[in-house]
Design a protein around this motif. Structure first.
Motif, PDB file in Angstrom:
ATOM      1  N   LYS A 303      -0.308 -58.393   5.621  1.00 47.68           N
ATOM      2  CA  LYS A 303      -0.925 -57.268   4.904  1.00 47.68           C
ATOM      3  C   LYS A 303      -0.518 -57.268   3.436  1.00 47.68           C
ATOM      4  CE  LYS A 303      -1.594 -54.273   8.904  1.00 47.68           C
ATOM      5  NZ  LYS A 303      -1.374 -52.938   9.493  1.00 47.68           N
ATOM      6  N   ARG A 321      -1.602 -50.176  -4.466  1.00 49.76           N
ATOM      7  CA  ARG A 321      -2.866 -50.796  -4.071  1.00 49.76           C
ATOM      8  C   ARG A 321      -2.914 -52.220  -4.610  1.00 49.76           C
ATOM      9  NH1 ARG A 321      -4.248 -47.320  -8.330  1.00 49.76           N
ATOM     10  NH2 ARG A 321      -5.159 -48.371 -10.154  1.00 49.76           N
ATOM     11  N   GLU A 348      -7.803 -52.393  -2.575  1.00 49.23           N
ATOM     12  CA  GLU A 348      -7.382 -52.460  -1.178  1.00 49.23           C
ATOM     13  C   GLU A 348      -6.041 -51.767  -0.993  1.00 49.23           C
ATOM     14  OE1 GLU A 348      -9.352 -53.385   0.969  1.00 49.23           O
ATOM     15  OE2 GLU A 348     -10.715 -54.900   0.148  1.00 49.23           O
ATOM     16  N   ALA A 350      -2.730 -50.358   1.842  1.00 52.40           N
ATOM     17  CA  ALA A 350      -1.621 -50.981   2.563  1.00 52.40           C
ATOM     18  C   ALA A 350      -2.044 -51.671   3.856  1.00 52.40           C
ATOM     19  CB  ALA A 350      -0.553 -49.927   2.863  1.00 52.40           C
ATOM     20  N   ASP A 351      -3.202 -51.312   4.395  1.00 57.00           N
ATOM     21  CA  ASP A 351      -3.638 -51.918   5.661  1.00 57.00           C
ATOM     22  C   ASP A 351      -4.478 -53.170   5.460  1.00 57.00           C
ATOM     23  OD1 ASP A 351      -2.372 -50.031   7.242  1.00 57.00           O
ATOM     24  OD2 ASP A 351      -4.099 -48.675   7.243  1.00 57.00           O
ATOM     25  N   TYR A 352      -4.751 -53.512   4.204  1.00 59.60           N
ATOM     26  CA  TYR A 352      -5.601 -54.677   3.956  1.00 59.60           C
ATOM     27  C   TYR A 352      -4.904 -55.967   4.372  1.00 59.60           C
ATOM     28  CZ  TYR A 352      -8.268 -58.280   1.531  1.00 59.60           C
ATOM     29  OH  TYR A 352      -9.000 -59.402   1.241  1.00 59.60           O
ATOM     30  N   ILE A 353      -5.619 -56.807   5.110  1.00 63.87           N
ATOM     31  CA  ILE A 353      -5.100 -58.111   5.524  1.00 63.87           C
ATOM     32  C   ILE A 353      -5.570 -59.168   4.528  1.00 63.87           C
ATOM     33  CG2 ILE A 353      -5.154 -59.884   7.321  1.00 63.87           C
ATOM     34  CD1 ILE A 353      -5.502 -57.633   9.367  1.00 63.87           C
TER      35      ILE A 353
END
Length: 366
Positions: A303, A321, A348, A350-353
C-alpha cells in the motif's frame, strides 16, 4: 535495494564466474577447485529499466538512481552438507540470510573443469542441493517441534499456530517434498514464514550453458526448464562465460555488437533480474523530478504508506496522500505537467495498492 539473492550450487558449476560477471568485479575468485569461495561475497548491481531512463528524459532529471539487486556468492555445497560435510554449516547459514536462491546448474561439458560428482547432470545436482536443504530443515524442525508442543500445552497461542504449521511441513519433508510445496491458508502463512526454513525459499534455476548454446539452450538446459516447471520454480538460460566477457566491455555499442554476434538481444543479467522479480512478486515504482529520477522496489500488494516508507520512514509515519500517475500516462502526456493538465494525476489515500510503473509523489506531515 530490491532483494537479496543467494547464488548457490555444487562446486565448479560457474557460481563465482556468474557473480563476477553480474557485479563486474573480481571480488569472488573463480578457480578450478572446490571451496574457492569461503566467505559469501556481496555485490549490488543496478536493475536495468528503460522506463526510468524515459521518465528521467521527460522530466529533465539531473540524476538517475536505479533500484538495486544484491547478489550473495555462497560457498559451494557438497553431498552431506546437512551433516556438516565440506563447508556445510557455513553454506546453510548463509542461505538462511537471503530472500531467494539462484541455483546455478552446470549444463555444459568441459574436460578441463572437473565436476565434483564426476559427470554433468543438472537434475541430479539440483536434487542434491534440495535434499541437503530439506535434511537441514527436517533436523531443525524435529528439535523445535518439541519446544513448540511444550509451550502450546502451556497455553501459548502463538506456539500453537507455529506447531500446526511445523507439523504440516514436517510431514511434507518426511515425504521428500520441500517446505515451499506446502500449501497453507493465509492465517498460517505468518507462522510458516516465522520458521525460517531453507527449503521454503523461492528458487530460480540458472542453467549455465556453453557459449554456442547461449541463445537457444541445449538438451541439458531443456531438462532444467522442465524440472523447474514441475516444481513451480523459475528458470533461465545463461552462459556465465559470455557474461564474464561482456562485463569487460565498457562501451554500450560494443556490448550490443557482441551480443548480436551470438544471437542475443540482451545480457543474461536482465533475464536473471526479470525472473527474480517474477519469483518474488516484486514491482517497481518511480519518483521523478528535476533533481533525480529514482526507481524503488516493493512487493506486489504494497500500500501507498508502506511504499512511501521505502523512501523514508517519516514519509510513512506522516502519510497524507500520494499523487500518482501511471507510467503510460506520464509518457503519453509528455511528463508530469502534461499528465496533470490532462486530468491523469490521481490523489490516492492510505488504502491504495501501488501498481508496477506508478510515478508517485508523496505528501506527508509530521
Amino acid at each position: 535495494m530490491g532483494f537479496s539473492c543467494g547464488i548457490v550450487g555444487l562446486p565448479n558449476v560457474g557460481k563465482s564466474t556468474l557473480f563476477n560477471a553480474l557485479t563486474a568485479t573480481a571480488a569472488a575468485e573463480a578457480a578450478n577447485y572446490p571451496f574457492c569461495t569461503i566467505e559469501p561475497n556481496l555485490g549490488r548491481v543496478a536493475v536495468p529499466d528503460e522506463r526510468l531512463e524515459i521518465a528521467a528524459r521527460l522530466a529533465k532529471s539531473a540524476k538517475i538512481v536505479p533500484t538495486q539487486l544484491e547478489f550473495v556468492d555462497i560457498a559451494g555445497l557438497v553431498r552431506g552438507a546437512a551433516r556438516g560435510e565440506g563447508l556445510g554449516n557455513q553454506f546453510l547459514g548463509h542461505v538462511r540470510e537471503v530472500d531467494a536462491i539462484a541455483h546455478v546448474l552446470r549444463c555444459f561439458p568441459d574436460g578441463n573443469v572437473v565436476h565434483v560428482e564426476g559427470s554433468v547432470d543438472p537434475i541430479r545436482d539440483a536434487e542434491t542441493v534440495e535434499t541437503e536443504l530439506m535434511l537441514a530443515d527436517l533436523e531443525s524442525l524435529e528439535r523445535r517441534v518439541l519446544q513448540m508442543a511444550k509451550r502450546a500445552r502451556g497455553g501459548d497461542r502463538e506456539a500453537k499456530g507455529q506447531l500446526d504449521a511445523a507439523e504440516t511441513v514436517l510431514e511434507a519433508l518426511r515425504q521428500g517434498r520441500p517446505a515451499r510445496d506446502v500449501l497453507v491458508g493465509p492465517e498460517r502463512q505468518r507462522e510458516l514464514n516465522g520458521l525460517q526454513l531453507l527449503s521454503a525459499k523461492p528458487v530460480l534455476y540458472v542453467a549455465n550453458v556453453e557459449e554456442a548454446s547461449a541463445a537457444s539452450g541445449n538438451p541439458e538446459s531443456d531438462r532444467v526448464a522442465e524440472y523447474a516447471a514441475r516444481h513451480d520454480a523459475g528458470s533461465v538460460v545463461i552462459s556465465a562465460a559470455i557474461e564474464a566477457e561482456l562485463a569487460q566491455l565498457a562501451d554500450g555499442h560494443e556490448k550490443r555488437e557482441f551480443l548480436a554476434t551470438l544471437g542475443l538481444d540482451e545480457p543474461g543479467l536482465a533475464r536473471v533480474i526479470r525472473a527474480g522479480y517474477t519469483l518474488l512478486d516484486l514491482i517497481t515504482f518511480f519518483t521523478v523530478g528535476p533533481k533525480e529520477a529514482h526507481a524503488w522496489t516493493v512487493e506486489r500488494g504494497t500500500k501507498a504508506p508502506q511504499a512511501a516508507g521505502r523512501i523514508h520512514t517519516d514519509f510513512e509515519k506522516g502519510f497524507i496522500r500520494a499523487e500518482t500517475i501511471t507510467f503510460a500516462d506520464f509518457v503519453a502526456h509528455g511528463g508530469e505537467q502534461g499528465a496533470k493538465d490532462a486530468g491523469r494525476m490521481r490523489l490516492e489515500g492510505a488504502d491504495y495498492i501501488v501498481q508496477d510503473g506508478d510515478i508517485m509523489h508523496f505528501r506527508f506531515n509530521l
